[in-house]
Design an enzyme around this catalytic site. Structure first.
Site, PDB file in Angstrom:
ATOM      1  N   ASP A  90       1.067  -1.249  -0.235  1.00 41.87           N
ATOM      2  CA  ASP A  90      -0.241  -0.349  -0.252  1.00 41.87           C
ATOM      3  C   ASP A  90       0.832   1.182   0.410  1.00 41.87           C
ATOM      4  O   ASP A  90       2.094   1.043   0.505  1.00 41.87           O
ATOM      5  CB  ASP A  90      -1.402  -0.296   1.803  1.00 41.87           C
ATOM      6  CG  ASP A  90      -1.913   0.770   0.891  1.00 41.87           C
ATOM      7  OD1 ASP A  90      -3.670   0.346   1.303  1.00 41.87           O
ATOM      8  OD2 ASP A  90      -1.982   1.889   0.684  1.00 41.87           O
ATOM      9  N   ASN A 170      -9.730   1.230  -7.144  1.00 42.40           N
ATOM     10  CA  ASN A 170      -9.276   1.432  -8.487  1.00 42.40           C
ATOM     11  C   ASN A 170      -8.986   1.101  -9.595  1.00 42.40           C
ATOM     12  O   ASN A 170      -8.728  -0.486  -9.085  1.00 42.40           O
ATOM     13  CB  ASN A 170      -8.399   2.549  -7.532  1.00 42.40           C
ATOM     14  CG  ASN A 170      -6.842   2.745  -7.908  1.00 42.40           C
ATOM     15  OD1 ASN A 170      -6.442   2.196  -9.331  1.00 42.40           O
ATOM     16  ND2 ASN A 170      -6.578   2.559  -6.581  1.00 42.40           N
ATOM     17  N   CYS A 236     -15.898  12.656  -1.442  1.00 43.65           N
ATOM     18  CA  CYS A 236     -15.186  11.287  -1.531  1.00 43.65           C
ATOM     19  C   CYS A 236     -16.218  10.456  -1.129  1.00 43.65           C
ATOM     20  O   CYS A 236     -17.183  10.781  -1.181  1.00 43.65           O
ATOM     21  CB  CYS A 236     -14.800  11.658  -0.208  1.00 43.65           C
ATOM     22  SG  CYS A 236     -15.506  12.135   0.892  1.00 43.65           S
ATOM     23  N   CYS A 289      -9.846 -12.983 -25.078  1.00 45.52           N
ATOM     24  CA  CYS A 289      -9.436 -12.113 -24.264  1.00 45.52           C
ATOM     25  C   CYS A 289      -8.260 -10.878 -24.563  1.00 45.52           C
ATOM     26  O   CYS A 289      -7.471 -11.520 -25.544  1.00 45.52           O
ATOM     27  CB  CYS A 289      -8.646 -12.580 -22.510  1.00 45.52           C
ATOM     28  SG  CYS A 289      -8.667 -11.808 -21.844  1.00 45.52           S
TER      29      CYS A 289
END
Lengths: 390, 390
Positions: A90, A170, A236, A289
Site C-alpha cells: 500500500d 481503483n 469523496c 481476451c
C-alpha cells in the site's frame, strides 16, 4: 532539601503515571510454535482447532504454511489475517478519515498504512510474519518488484505466494494485479465496495480457468440507487464500516475455504446491502481476451485438463466449482465456451442483480482509467448492443 | 547531593520511559459537536455523510440521538458502534482465547469485557457515550436493573433505549432479553453463530408484530454438518472470526437501516458459510405464545393497526416489512394467523435452509436451559410430530 522533596514528589507522580499508562499491559505474549487444541483460556487457537475436531477443516495447522499477499490495506484488506504469512502492499498513509473502522487508531494518523497494520496485527498475534511494501504497484519499477515478490515471496524463499488479494479502490491497480497474475499464472481474489457503500462483491480468479478482469467488464452488484447522485466531482466516496465488514468477512472466509479446502469456494459472491441479497455466479474465461497472457493461461489449462485422467478432473472440479446449493436457488450462471464464442460481445448473460462496472476498453492491451465509469448508467442490454457495434 | 543527582537521573529515565511508553500516541482527538460532510483527511465523518449527499440516508446526523443497549460484548457485540450512545452488558472477562478477533488486545487480558470494549471504542471515537454494566442479566436483581436501564437509559434519561441487541451465546440470556422486551414492548435484534462456527443469523423482534423467542423454537441456519461431532462434552465451541465478522456486519447494517430508515430491514437473515447461502424470512407472532406479555403486545399491536387510517398503515409497513426483493427470489414466508391457528404445533412451515435451534419448552412460562439442545438432530418433521403430541 526543598528541591529534594520536590524531586521525590515528582518521582512518585511519574511512577504512578507510568503505571497508569502501562495499565494492565504486560509484555506481548510469546510466539506459539505449535497450534494446540487444548481448551484453556490462555490458548488463542482453541476455538479454531475445534473446527478440526468437528471434521469441518481437516488440517487447520496447515494455515501456518501459507503466504498471502494483500494489495491495498484499507477497509477490506486489514481484516483477520492473524495466522498467515503476510505480504502487504500500500502507498497510502493513515488519516483520521480512516477512523470509521476498528482497525486503525487515532494515534496512528500519519503512519504508512502498511506500518500501522503490521504494528496492530503483530501486537495481536506475534505468530504472523510480515513483509511490508510502502509503494504504489502501478509504476513501472514497483510493478516489477511486486511481480518479483509474488513469484518468490513464500515462506520458502523462491516459491510463489499461495494467494494474492486485491483490496484496492481503483481500476488501475486492479488491472495491474490482473496483468501480473495472468503472466505468472497466480491465483488471486478480488474484492470491492461500491462508491455508494451499499453494495460489494468478491471474486476468485484462476488464470486460464475463470474469467479475468480483461475477459469482460468487471462485475458489480446492481444497487438500484440513482447513479446521478454519484457523479459529482470533488466529493469523496461514501464508506460504511458495516458493508466493508461484510465484504471483508466473506472475502477472508473464501480465502480460508480455498486454502484449507472446506465448504464451497465462491467464484463470485455479491452483496446488496439495501435488499440483503447475495447473488453468486461463475464465469469462464473469454477466448478472445485482450490480455495475451490470459489466452496463454487458457491454453495451459486446456492441456492440463486434457492430460488428466477423467476421474481426477471430476475430483478436482468438485473442490472449487460453485455447485448449486441445496436450497433450490439457481443463480450460478456457467457460460460454456461455445456460448461465449457465439456471443457477439464479451458480456455474458448475467444473473439478475449483477451488472458490469465499466464499459469495455477499445481493443487495447492496457485500458486507460479515464474510459471507465464507476457504475454504468446504461442497462446491460444497451451495453451489449454497444459492444456488438465495436 | 549524591541523593539529589541520583533522583534527577531517575527522573530523566522515568520521563524518557513514559515518552517511549506513549510512543506516537498523542492526546485523543477532541469531541466533534456537529457531524460535517466536509471532505478533508482529518474529518472522520466525511465518508458517512457522503451517504446523505447520495440520497441513501436522509439524515445521518440523527444517529447521534439514538441509544442502543448491547447484551454480550463478544465476537458479535463489539462491532462498529462508534456513533451511537451505548449501554453495554456483559459479565465476562477478556481471555487470550478471545484474541482471534481484532477487537480485544493481549494487554487487556483479565479486564472485564465491558471495560475493555469501552476503553478501545472511546479511544477510536470519543463522541460515543458509554454506560457499562459488568453483570449477568439473568439473576433476579440484575434482571430488574437491566429492565430499568432499558426503560430509562436513553440520551434523555427516563426514556427507553431505541434498540436492544442480543449478542449472547446462550439460551438463558436470550430468553431473559425476550422476557424483558415483551414486558416493555421494546424492539430488539437477536444474533447468533452456531457451535460449529460455519453458520449464523440475525433476527428483528418487534413485540406483538413479529414472532418472539417464545412463539416458536428459535430459528437457525441448517449447516449440513454431521451434528454428532458437536456433542462431545468438555470441549469448547469453534469460533471463526470470519463468520463472526459477517454476522456482526449484517447485524449492525440492519441496525443502521432500521434506525436511519433506508433499504429493506430484514426480519430474519441467515448465513450459511459452507455454501455462501443467505436465506431470509419473516414470521408473525404465535397467538398461543407461552409468554403472556407477548400475547398482550399482540393485542396492543392489533388495536394500533385497527385504529390507523388505511393509508398510514401501508406507509408504516413499508418502512420495515421485508418485501420480496427485485431478484425473483422468494424465500420470505409470511404465516397468516389463520394458518398458525390451523397448525397443530408452533413450528411454521420454514423456508429451506432454516431450521429450529431448540425443541419447544413444555408449556412453562420460563423454559429451563437443560431442555434445550444447541442444534437439534431431529428433522423438522420429527419435531412437528413431537409437538402435535404435546
Amino acid at each position: 532539601m526543598a528541591e529534594l522533596r520536590r524531586l521525590q514528589q515528582r518521582l512518585r507522580e511519574l511512577e504512578e503515571e507510568l503505571a497508569r499508562e502501562r495499565g494492565g499491559r504486560g509484555a506481548p505474549r510469546p510466539r506459539i510454535e505449535a497450534m494446540s487444541a487444548e481448551v484453556t483460556d490462555s490458548n488463542p487457537y482453541s476455538r479454531l482447532m475445534a473446527l478440526k475436531r468437528m471434521g469441518i477443516v481437516q488440517d487447520y495447522e496447515k494455515i501456518r504454511t501459507f503466504t498471502v499477499a494483500v494489495v491495498g490495506v484499507g477497509g477490506v484488506g486489514i481484516f483477520f489475517f492473524y495466522l498467515i504469512i503476510l505480504l502487504l502492499f500500500d502507498y497510502d498513509k493513515v488519516e483520521l478519515a480512516n477512523m470509521n473502522r476498528l482497525f486503525f487508531q487515532p494515534h496512528q494518523a500519519g503512519l504508512s498504512k502498511v506500518q500501522a497494520a503490521e504494528d496492530t496485527l503483530r501486537n495481536i498475534n506475534p505468530d504472523v510474519q510480515f513483509e511490508v511494501h510502502n509503494y504504489n504497484i502501478t509504476t513501472l519499477d514497483n510493478f516489477e518488484h511486486f511481480m518479483d515478490r509474488i513469484s518468490n515471496g513464500a515462506l520458502e524463499e523462491g516459491k510463489p505466494v499461495d494467494l494474492v488479494l486485491s483490496c484496492v479502490d481503483n481500476f488501475e491497480a486492479r488491472m495491474a494485479i490482473n496483468t501480473a497474475c495472468n503472466e505468472l499464472g497466480q491465483i488471486w481474489m478480488e474484492s470491492g465496495v461500491s462508491e455508494n457503500a451499499v453494495s460489494g462483491h468478491i471474486q476468485l480468479i484462476i488464470p486460464g480457468e475463470s474469467a479475468c478482469f480483461a475477459c469482460a467488464p468487471p462485475l458489480v452488484v446492481a444497487a438500484n440507487i440513482d447513479e446521478k447522485t454519484l457523479k459529482r466531482e470533488g466529493v469523496c466516496a461514501a464508506s460504511l464500516p458495516t458493508t466493508m465488514g461484510v465484504v471483508a468477512g466473506i472475502l477472508v472466509q473464501n480465502v480460508l475455504k480455498y486454502l484449507l479446502n472446506f465448504g464451497t469456494v465462491s467464484y463470485y459472491l455479491g452483496y446488496n446491502a439495501m435488499q440483503d441479497f447475495f447473488p453468486t455466479m461463475a464465469m469462464k474465461p473469454n477466448p478472445q481476451c485482450s490480455d495475451q497472457n490470459c489466452r496463454k493461461q487458457q491454453e495451459i489449462y486446456k492441456k492440463k485438463v486434457a492430460a488428466q485422467p477423467k476421474q481426477e478432473v471430476t475430483e478436482q472440479e468438485e473442490e472449487i466449482v460453485h455447485e448449486d446449493n441445496d436450497w433450490g436457488i439457481e443463480l450460478v450462471s456457467e457460460i460454456s465456451e461455445d456460448e461465449l464464442k457465439a456471443a457477439s460481445g464479451p458480456v455474458p448473460d448475467l444473473p439478475e442483480g449483477i451488472t458490469v462496472a465499466y464499459t469495455i476498453p477499445n481493443k487495447e492491451e492496457n485500458p486507460v482509467a479515464e474510459e471507465t465509469v464507476a457504475e454504468s448508467e446504461e442497462s446491460l442490454e444497451e451495453l451489449m448492443a454497444k459492444m456488438r457495434n465495436l
